[in-house]
Write an enzyme that holds these catalytic residues in place. Structure first.
Site, mmCIF file in Angstrom:
data_model
loop_
_atom_site.group_PDB
_atom_site.id
_atom_site.type_symbol
_atom_site.label_atom_id
_atom_site.label_comp_id
_atom_site.label_asym_id
_atom_site.label_seq_id
_atom_site.Cartn_x
_atom_site.Cartn_y
_atom_site.Cartn_z
ATOM 1 N N ASP A 58 48.999 42.310 33.266
ATOM 2 C CA ASP A 58 49.154 41.340 34.351
ATOM 3 C C ASP A 58 50.639 41.075 34.601
ATOM 4 O OD1 ASP A 58 48.569 38.792 35.973
ATOM 5 O OD2 ASP A 58 46.558 39.349 35.315
ATOM 6 N N HIS A 76 50.268 34.194 37.247
ATOM 7 C CA HIS A 76 48.919 34.764 37.201
ATOM 8 C C HIS A 76 48.487 35.161 35.792
ATOM 9 C CE1 HIS A 76 45.753 37.776 38.237
ATOM 10 N NE2 HIS A 76 45.580 37.023 39.307
ATOM 11 N N ASN A 89 39.007 40.001 46.429
ATOM 12 C CA ASN A 89 38.780 38.709 47.076
ATOM 13 C C ASN A 89 38.711 38.797 48.599
ATOM 14 O OD1 ASN A 89 39.022 37.463 44.479
ATOM 15 N ND2 ASN A 89 41.250 37.520 44.690
ATOM 16 N N SER A 137 40.022 37.358 39.876
ATOM 17 C CA SER A 137 40.984 37.421 38.764
ATOM 18 C C SER A 137 40.625 36.463 37.640
ATOM 19 C CB SER A 137 42.395 37.074 39.264
ATOM 20 O OG SER A 137 42.983 38.155 39.913
#
Length: 270
Positions: free
Chosen positions: A18, A50, A142, A213
């Site tokens: 990430d 994130h 998404n 996520s």
């Protein structure tokens, strides 16, 4: 909490590939076993936000009277920074992170990321990880549509859609039972964020986040719990156990193939 009566993770290694992890977060810093930057940013720290949020969902410390508890609270983390401080990255960075994670003993690889185009380099890394015994879990995306993204779209990856607090598909979640395997909570998830300034710019320390996520580490953590039980004999067995014990909520067979993950069912004695 029912699953924790059986196991809390037993030091199973989960790789978070990430934007990095906050190096000073009290709920996470002691959980990191190994880390590497693949982006050229010069730091394994998280200046986007994130990766820290994702990490807390998996393995934030429990029973410390602070913040949140991860679903796999005694899991260990491998911090592979494959997205830069702006939250973007190259498939080659991600592929290198996957190979690194596998080489260093990650039983689960969490990929809360994706791109619209397939990549031979990325697919080869995924196959290598799977063949070497790692379970790979990735976000479905998404867009609120059925468009396939990668690495979630590869057959050796568990693709995850997001649900809300009514056990329904989140409006933003990508879907499609032909390629999405499971669902997990991913809307308004409270978890860790960096204690220093970061680009997403929510509260310091802890805040809410939404997306596939967030559903992805929910699923990765359950996979890690399975690894720490007698079901954890191989990547294929862990995946089968995860998917076969999922709850067949509304949307199963349409939005995703197996159901919404259930930690307690996944680790329960036969």
């Amino acid at each position: 909490e029912t699953a924790w009566k059986v196991t809390t993770g037993n030091s199973v290694k989960v790789a978070i590939l990430d934007t990095g992890i906050d190096q000073a977060h009290p709920d996470l810093s002691s959980k990191i076993d190994l880390q590497q930057d693949f982006t050229g940013s010069g730091s394994v720290n998280d200046f986007y936000g994130h990766g820290t949020h994702v990490s807390g969902i998996v393995a934030a410390i429990t029973d410390n009277s602070a913040g949140v508890a991860g679903i796999c609270p005694t899991c260990r983390l491998l911090n592979g920074k494959v997205l830069n401080n702006s939250g973007s990255g190259a498939y080659s960075w991600i592929a290198n992170g996957i190979i690194w994670a596998t080489t260093n003993g990650a039983k689960v690889i969490n990929l809360s990321l994706g791109g619209s185009s397939p990549s031979k380099t990325l697919e080869k890394a995924v196959k290598l990880a799977w063949n070497n015994g790692s379970v790979i879990v990735a976000a479905a995306g998404n867009c609120g549509c059925q468009a396939k993204i990668y690495p979630a779209g590869y057959s050796n990856v568990i693709a995850v859609s997001a649900t809300n607090n009514r056990d329904k598909k989140a409006s933003f979640s990508s879907y499609g039972a032909k390629w999405v395997d499971v669902a997990a909570p991913g809307e308004n998830i409270f978890s860790t964020f960096p204690n220093h300034p970061y680009k997403i710019n929510k509260s310091l320390g802890y805040d809410f986040g939404s997306g596939t996520s967030m559903a992805t580490p929910m699923t990765s953590a359950v996979a890690a719990l399975i690894w720490s039980t007698p079901y954890g004999t191989s990547a294929s067995q862990v995946r089968t156990q995860l998917e076969s014990t999922a709850d067949k909520i509304a949307g199963t067979g349409t939005y995703w193939s197996a159901g919404r993950v259930n930690a307690a069912n996944a680790v329960a004695a036969p």
